[in-house]
Design a protein around this motif. Sequence first.
Motif, PDB file in Angstrom:
ATOM      1  N   GLY A  82       0.802  -1.223   0.000  1.00  0.00           N
ATOM      2  CA  GLY A  82       0.000   0.000   0.000  1.00  0.00           C
ATOM      3  C   GLY A  82       0.833   1.271   0.000  1.00  0.00           C
ATOM      4  N   ALA A  83       2.162   1.145   0.034  1.00  0.00           N
ATOM      5  CA  ALA A  83       2.986   2.364   0.076  1.00  0.00           C
ATOM      6  C   ALA A  83       3.205   2.960  -1.317  1.00  0.00           C
ATOM      7  CB  ALA A  83       4.313   2.083   0.751  1.00  0.00           C
ATOM      8  N   GLY A  84       2.763   2.262  -2.359  1.00  0.00           N
ATOM      9  CA  GLY A  84       2.842   2.837  -3.704  1.00  0.00           C
ATOM     10  C   GLY A  84       3.898   2.221  -4.605  1.00  0.00           C
ATOM     11  N   ALA A  98      -2.259   7.112   5.900  1.00  0.00           N
ATOM     12  CA  ALA A  98      -2.180   7.111   4.430  1.00  0.00           C
ATOM     13  C   ALA A  98      -2.067   5.680   3.910  1.00  0.00           C
ATOM     14  CB  ALA A  98      -0.977   7.937   3.965  1.00  0.00           C
ATOM     15  N   LEU A  99      -1.307   4.863   4.631  1.00  0.00           N
ATOM     16  CA  LEU A  99      -1.139   3.462   4.218  1.00  0.00           C
ATOM     17  C   LEU A  99      -2.495   2.742   4.277  1.00  0.00           C
ATOM     18  CD1 LEU A  99       1.193   1.487   3.480  1.00  0.00           C
ATOM     19  CD2 LEU A  99       1.133   0.728   5.853  1.00  0.00           C
ATOM     20  N   GLU A 100      -3.203   2.938   5.372  1.00  0.00           N
ATOM     21  CA  GLU A 100      -4.500   2.285   5.520  1.00  0.00           C
ATOM     22  C   GLU A 100      -5.450   2.753   4.415  1.00  0.00           C
ATOM     23  OE1 GLU A 100      -6.532   2.612   9.302  1.00  0.00           O
ATOM     24  OE2 GLU A 100      -8.205   1.410   8.518  1.00  0.00           O
ATOM     25  N   SER A 101      -5.457   4.053   4.188  1.00  0.00           N
ATOM     26  CA  SER A 101      -6.384   4.573   3.192  1.00  0.00           C
ATOM     27  C   SER A 101      -6.060   4.028   1.791  1.00  0.00           C
ATOM     28  CB  SER A 101      -6.360   6.101   3.274  1.00  0.00           C
ATOM     29  OG  SER A 101      -6.336   6.677   2.015  1.00  0.00           O
ATOM     30  N   ARG A 102      -4.767   3.901   1.456  1.00  0.00           N
ATOM     31  CA  ARG A 102      -4.420   3.336   0.138  1.00  0.00           C
ATOM     32  C   ARG A 102      -4.818   1.869   0.038  1.00  0.00           C
ATOM     33  NH1 ARG A 102       1.573   5.801  -0.724  1.00  0.00           N
ATOM     34  NH2 ARG A 102       0.968   7.969  -0.719  1.00  0.00           N
ATOM     35  N   LEU A 103      -4.606   1.134   1.123  1.00  0.00           N
ATOM     36  CA  LEU A 103      -4.971  -0.289   1.086  1.00  0.00           C
ATOM     37  C   LEU A 103      -6.476  -0.460   0.942  1.00  0.00           C
ATOM     38  CD1 LEU A 103      -2.681  -2.023   3.728  1.00  0.00           C
ATOM     39  CD2 LEU A 103      -2.801  -2.491   1.291  1.00  0.00           C
ATOM     40  N   ARG A 104      -7.229   0.425   1.613  1.00  0.00           N
ATOM     41  CA  ARG A 104      -8.692   0.285   1.545  1.00  0.00           C
ATOM     42  C   ARG A 104      -9.237   0.792   0.218  1.00  0.00           C
ATOM     43  NH1 ARG A 104     -10.054  -2.119   5.973  1.00  0.00           N
ATOM     44  NH2 ARG A 104      -9.110  -1.520   7.942  1.00  0.00           N
ATOM     45  N   THR A 105      -8.659   1.876  -0.318  1.00  0.00           N
ATOM     46  CA  THR A 105      -9.244   2.402  -1.555  1.00  0.00           C
ATOM     47  C   THR A 105      -8.894   1.543  -2.765  1.00  0.00           C
ATOM     48  OG1 THR A 105      -7.469   3.992  -1.738  1.00  0.00           O
ATOM     49  CG2 THR A 105      -9.531   4.835  -0.882  1.00  0.00           C
ATOM     50  N   ARG A 106      -7.782   0.810  -2.695  1.00  0.00           N
ATOM     51  CA  ARG A 106      -7.531  -0.042  -3.856  1.00  0.00           C
ATOM     52  C   ARG A 106      -8.526  -1.205  -3.879  1.00  0.00           C
ATOM     53  NH1 ARG A 106      -1.507  -2.754  -3.034  1.00  0.00           N
ATOM     54  NH2 ARG A 106      -2.159  -4.435  -1.681  1.00  0.00           N
ATOM     55  N   ALA A 107      -9.158  -1.468  -2.700  1.00  0.00           N
ATOM     56  CA  ALA A 107     -10.305  -2.374  -2.601  1.00  0.00           C
ATOM     57  C   ALA A 107     -10.097  -3.717  -3.296  1.00  0.00           C
ATOM     58  CB  ALA A 107     -11.563  -1.691  -3.151  1.00  0.00           C
ATOM     59  N   GLN A 108      -8.867  -4.211  -3.213  1.00  0.00           N
ATOM     60  CA  GLN A 108      -8.609  -5.488  -3.879  1.00  0.00           C
ATOM     61  C   GLN A 108      -8.532  -6.631  -2.888  1.00  0.00           C
ATOM     62  OE1 GLN A 108      -5.113  -4.220  -5.953  1.00  0.00           O
ATOM     63  NE2 GLN A 108      -6.122  -4.383  -7.916  1.00  0.00           N
ATOM     64  N   ASP A 109      -8.448  -6.278  -1.615  1.00  0.00           N
ATOM     65  CA  ASP A 109      -8.288  -7.321  -0.615  1.00  0.00           C
ATOM     66  C   ASP A 109      -9.422  -7.243   0.401  1.00  0.00           C
ATOM     67  OD1 ASP A 109      -5.751  -8.442  -1.500  1.00  0.00           O
ATOM     68  OD2 ASP A 109      -4.885  -6.522  -0.931  1.00  0.00           O
ATOM     69  N   SER A 110      -9.706  -8.375   1.030  1.00  0.00           N
ATOM     70  CA  SER A 110     -10.756  -8.404   2.053  1.00  0.00           C
ATOM     71  C   SER A 110     -10.278  -7.611   3.276  1.00  0.00           C
ATOM     72  CB  SER A 110     -11.019  -9.847   2.462  1.00  0.00           C
ATOM     73  OG  SER A 110      -9.855 -10.355   3.086  1.00  0.00           O
TER      74      SER A 110
END
Length: 222
Positions: A20-22, A135-147
Amino acid sequence: MQNPEITRRGLMLVLSSPSGAGKTTISRRILASDDNIDISVSVTTRSPRTGEVDGVDYHFLDRETVEAMIARGELLEHAEVHGNHYGTPKGAVEAALSDGRDILFDIDWQGTQQLSEHARSDLVSVFILPPSGAALESRLRTRAQDSDEVVQRRLAEAGNEISHYAEYDYIIVNQDIDESVARVTAILEGERSRRERQPGLGRFVRHLQDELDRAYAPDRSA
Ligand code: 5GP
């Protein structure tokens, strides 16, 4: 492009970061803008995410197959990450490097340690840090690819992953994706210019000296 008359030795550019860090976005941008670098396509036992293509994003294999590859010595490095096996096939890397091409690895700190034991002088390692935990959490959640469960697990492991930053040559805090891409590009260009990565340099300089001496210092060339 480097001077085409100087043969060069390919380098191994490693990008690591917590999920999620990009890092994947940065890798894709570098690959799209630079013709001299290929990506190493890893094997994994993880299931494909929506949109991921077998043979492009990963070679998606079952555990038995990956374990057999490990036993046959076909992987340059391998590690268990977030409960799945990941590893780097040897063949493509060796072919690229001997061709004078660079190769980019999107691998974790465990894989980086293993590569660095075998190929320290060819390795250039970059660790990407997120600007904050939120920011890490938000990127992981917005990519919405994982449960939710997978996201939670990745966040819980991020603190341990970033503790390895000091094992890397370069550190980038990914505040802004364009700026981070520019930084990785600058690192790549700088590292390509290192003297030891241009083994044909001695020959090239001797040619240059002959040419100069013949034209401007005929006494020396005689
Ligand atoms: P993801 O499942 O999000 O694609 O990747 C999870 C983590 O595994 C990332 O940190 C990624 O860099 C790492 N990874 C991917 N391929 C490899 C590999 O071949 N070897 C190692 N050691 N780590 C890998």
